[in-house]
Design an enzyme around this catalytic site. Structure first.
Site: not given
Length: 235
Positions: A113, A118
């Protein structure tokens, strides 16, 4: 530039994007992170070239949108960038990220990932860049938290430059974090295969935090464009 999404259509193009719906159950309840939102196919709009994902509190439910390019577009190596404006307030967790396209065969985190950006509203002015691998996942050590004052103001360009040797993360052209393990194995470097893209706005959860300020809703995550460049790029 091998792929560009500038959201000029009335809806996310069906040949490019999938809507992931519900709360992840039964296979991945809370989407694996104890998130509280239910994803729908109507918590979004496209207007003036912007995709707007709106997180809402409706009665006792939190709703939002999550779209992916799984089985429709994937790429291996290159530079991917997204220009976006973040939502604000305790409880929001917007993200633009990539998952290994072999996830159905090997599962997470072995698929790998790449978290291009974020943000969590409980930590204003902070941008998070992370890699999840078999060797370090969940509360991964392969991460960097960077303070960027007033990152919530206006739109910014979030970028990952991915080569066979390393992955570099930048915001507005400023390098923030580089992941380049000396020993590359399937456990430390699952990044030698194609990945697909995900855009979502989560609420709460393990990373978004248990404290949610219901007074902030609705909150909007605005995406202007997504671009992918590969070898031969002169930009």
């Amino acid at each position: 530039m091998v792929w560009v999404e500038d959201f000029e259509d009335a809806q996310p193009r069906a040949d490019r994007w999938n809507f992931e719906l519900g709360n992840g159950c039964p296979n991945l309840c809370g989407w694996g992170n104890n998130e509280l939102q239910i994803y729908t196919d109507h918590n979004h709009t496209i207007k003036d070239g912007f995709l707007t994902i709106t997180a809402k509190k409706e009665d006792s439910l939190y709703t939002s949108t999550r779209i992916t390019t799984k089985d429709k577009f994937k790429f291996q190596y290159g530079r991917v960038e997204v220009r976006a404006k973040l939502p604000v307030g305790a409880g929001v967790w917007p993200a633009f990220w990539l998952l290994g396209s072999n996830i159905d065969e090997v599962g997470w985190p072995l698929c790998g990932e790449i978290d291009v950006v974020e943000y969590v509203g409980r930590e204003p002015d902070m941008v998070f860049n992370s890699l999840h691998t078999q060797s370090s996942h969940g509360n991964t050590i392969n991460t960097k938290k960077t303070r960027i004052d007033d990152i919530e103001e206006g739109s910014h360009v979030y970028e990952a430059n991915w080569t066979p040797e390393k992955i570099e993360f930048s915001v507005d052209g400023n390098l923030l974090y580089t992941y380049a393990p000396e020993v590359k194995t399937q456990k430390t470097w699952p990044f030698d295969q194609p990945f697909y893209m995900i855009v979502n706005l989560a609420i709460g959860g393990n990373f978004g935090g248990p404290e949610i300020d219901d007074a902030i809703f609705p909150q909007e995550f605005l995406i202007d464009y997504i671009k992918v460049y590969q070898v031969g790029d002169k930009h």
